[in-house]
Design a protein around this motif. Structure first.
Motif: not given
Lengths: 254, 455
Positions: B171-185
């Motif tokens: 959403p607007d004005d939202t900072e996600i600090q942690e890095t998201i990991q996506i695994l595509h197997f």
């Protein structure tokens, strides 16, 4: 009897597929000695340093190079280094992405492994490096930079001397270590060379100028011309050359 | 060369298979379904890509045409949790999204993601959308954007055949600090359709590291499509690691649309697959948008990597950079086909493009085409490409310090790509990439030895 560190006999060498550059060079260096080689441009001074240290672009066609009892021609460049031959480059290479301290540790450990010794503990190694930095009045932040990347000419030369102090070779070949140095850097470099010198090792300086020899006094001065040593003398030969130029060769040799 | 009639027969059969499979893949969500119907029309209209097209000139589609991939039974397979543990980066263990053969798996993904102010919507779950009207609007606006004019055959295939991809929205004005990991197997011999839509609201900030991981030992294709929208002032960093098996083919299509003052960083690392093809398109739609694209490919044996990149400066005062580096050995091949397109009126554009390659054997091959097309007056653009070998004097310098030749070559090769690896967000991922790079070097070092044994 004093140990012979380097014995070069009738050495002839050329660039791969190129003209002959060394044409029967003789040179003997004993432990505890400092030698200086001077000579006009194109006489083969830098070639000699590269051939001794094993640059693959040069080929020895005849003669011999004996280092601490071993035939240098039989050894790869890294083996020569690990045996105790060190070349300080006239133009040290800039290697991006390789950390200076890591590189120093890798070089040090290569030598340890070669001699069947244990690799250095990282903390002990850091202490060793710091003690050498002082000799050269170098700052600690040198170590965290990439190998020679963005270094000034003086910093590069000091970094060569730092490597020399850490690797403790038996013979150092300094290829125009004094070129491009201001007076403070020249003194720091000379400090490093004098700190390194002892009765068990030797120095071969290749230079155009007398000024380095004021700080590191040679036992012998040789003049290289057209691929051979044509004249040898004491330290005062360098002074005479500085004053009168290479014209004196003609007078002395005729 | 393959027989032309044979090739055409395979192409027709390929399209027929897609046509047959697509009817059972239609979504229950009306807006997705209608675009799937358009997509299947585009598949037949576009036809299988031909070498006569500039973007496909250097691409060999035989491996796709010759292997008959299962199109319709790529169910979500069981996946051992141990495998996920092996591939996730410790820094991301609480922020993990997992897909298997193109299917988003809620069970295998981190449950804690829901608390992080990120919406993750499964395209195969109409009930979820009923409670997420904003997200429904995003899908309506942006999923399969302008599919009726779609030019990419494989993207149209993906749209027609995908079932449960996902929308990830911040959403607007939202900072996600942690890095998201996506695994595509990918763990079966399939033609997998991996699909995601990523939307960042105004002034939102997000970092994602995504890995494409092949586990199958037979041939498979991962046909991946990412659509990306960065609203005003949004900031997005995407690292993509291609970590497939030697039998894997990764077709990767990324289309990013950047609004006012938004910032997009993309870093692609092609490390393992049989071949990969990146089709990257960035539209800089409003002033002040910035895009930084970089990539590194290391290829040995007969592997291939294609990077087809288009950065479109459509409005004034946008900036963009492209920096791609490659190491190619044995009889591997790479293609860099990068474009900077500056539209009429896009004054104040500042764009750079550089492709650097290290060729480590006589049979290694690179087709590097940095291209500029400028229709505006006041722009600053630079482009270039280099091809070289490891520098002999640099090798000698390291040898002269006692370092063994193999180590010296590995150091110099790593040093060549370190600039790109440094851009990766996660430290443990950097190390993983260095390790995979060194694995690739094993066979190469011998080749390099012969190259550098002075002619």
């Amino acid at each position: 009897m004093t140990e012979t560190i380097l014995e070069v006999k009738n050495l002839e060498a050329n660039l791969e597929d190129g003209d002959k550059i060394l044409k029967g060079l003789n040179l003997t260096i004993k432990a505890g000695e400092v030698h200086a080689i001077m000579g006009p441009n194109g006489s083969g001074k830098s070639t000699l340093s590269k051939i001794l240290s094993g640059h693959p672009a040069y080929k020895v066609s005849s003669g011999s190079m004996n280092f601490l009892g071993q035939d240098l021609n039989e050894l790869e460049a890294n083996e020569r280094a690990n045996l105790g031959l060190f070349l300080a480059f006239q133009y040290p290479l800039e290697i991006a992405g390789v950390n200076n301290l890591e590189f120093l540790r890798m070089a040090y450990n290569s030598k340890q492994k070669y001699h069947g010794l244990e690799e250095a503990d990282p903390l002990d190694f850091d202490d060793l490096v710091e003690s050498k930095l002082e000799i050269l009045s170098m700052k600690n932040d040198f170590l965290n930079r990439n190998l020679n990347e963005g270094f000034s000419g003086g910093e590069k030369k000091k970094n060569e001397i730092l490597q020399m102090l850490i690797l403790e070779p038996k013979l150092v070949v300094l290829d125009e270590i004094d070129s491009g140095l201001d007076i403070d850097a020249l003194k720091a470099v000379a400090n490093g060379i004098n700190a390194y010198k002892n009765a068990g090792n030797a120095v071969l300086m290749i230079t155009h100028y007398q000024r380095l020899l004021d700080y590191v006094v040679p036992d012998q001065v040789h003049v290289l011309s057209e691929g051979r040593i044509v004249l040898s003398g004491k330290a005062d030969l360098a002074l005479e050359l500085e004053k009168k130029g290479y014209d004196i060769l003609n007078a002395k040799l005729s | 060369m393959p027989n032309l009639a044979e090739r055409n027969k395979n192409e027709i059969e390929f399209i027929e298979q897609i046509f047959r499979a697509s009817s059972s893949m239609l979504s229950n969500i009306p807006n997705i379904r209608s675009r799937q119907e358009t997509a299947i029309k585009r598949v037949t209209e576009l036809g299988f890509p031909q070498k006569s097209s500039e973007d496909w000139k250097y691409y060999d589609s035989q491996p796709i045409l010759e292997n008959f991939f299962t199109l319709d039974i790529c169910e979500i397979n069981k996946l051992d949790k141990e495998i996920i543990r092996k591939h996730r980066f410790p820094e991301c263990s609480e922020n993990l999204l997992v897909t298997v053969n193109g299917h988003f798996s809620k069970e295998l993904s981190s449950t804690s993601l829901a608390n992080k102010n990120i919406s993750i919507i499964d395209f195969n779950d109409p009930d979820q959308l009923k409670t997420h009207p904003k997200e429904e609007e995003i899908i309506n606006q942006h999923f399969a954007y302008k599919i009726n004019q779609e030019e990419s055959f494989f993207k149209a295939c993906n749209t027609a055949l995908m079932s449960n991809g996902f929308l990830l929205s911040v959403p607007d004005d939202t900072e996600i600090q942690e890095t998201i990991q996506i695994l595509h197997f990918s763990n079966e011999s399939c033609f997998n359709q991996t699909r995601s839509l990523i939307h960042l609201g105004k002034n939102a900030k997000l970092k994602i590291i995504v890995s494409y991981i092949g586990l199958a030992n037979s041939h498979f294709v991962n046909n991946a499509v990412v659509e990306l929208i960065l609203s005003e002032d949004a900031c997005f960093k995407l690292d993509k690691i291609q970590d497939d098996t030697q039998q894997g083919i990764l077709l990767y299509d990324l289309y990013a649309r950047l609004m006012k003052n938004s910032n997009f960083e993309y870093n692609s690392l092609d490390l393992k697959a049989n071949h990969s093809r990146d089709n990257i398109k960035v539209d800089l739609l409003e002033p002040g948008a910035h895009s930084d694209l970089s990539g590194f490919y290391i290829l040995n044996k007969d592997r291939k990597a294609h990077n087809i990149i288009k950065v479109n400066h459509l409005t004034p005062n946008c900036t963009s950079n492209q920096l791609y580096k490659g190491i190619i050995s044995d009889s591997a091949r790479a293609e860099f086909n990068g474009e900077i397109n500056v539209s009429e009126g896009a004054n104040g554009t500042n764009a750079t493009q550089l492709n650097k390659n290290l060729l480590l054997s006589n049979n290694a091959h690179i087709d590097s085409r940095p291209q500029l097309s400028i229709l505006a007056d006041d722009v600053k653009c630079s482009h270039g490409s280099t091809v070289g070998e490891l520098d002999e004097d640099e090798i000698f310098y390291l040898l002269s310090r006692g370092i063994k030749k193999d180590d010296a070559l590995a150091m110099l090769t790593l040093s060549f790509c370190e600039e790109i690896i440094q851009k990766v967000t996660i430290d443990s991922a950097k190390q993983h990439i260095r390790n995979l790079t060194l694995e690739n070097l094993d066979t190469k070092i011998h080749t390099a030895n012969t190259v550098h044994k002075l002619k």
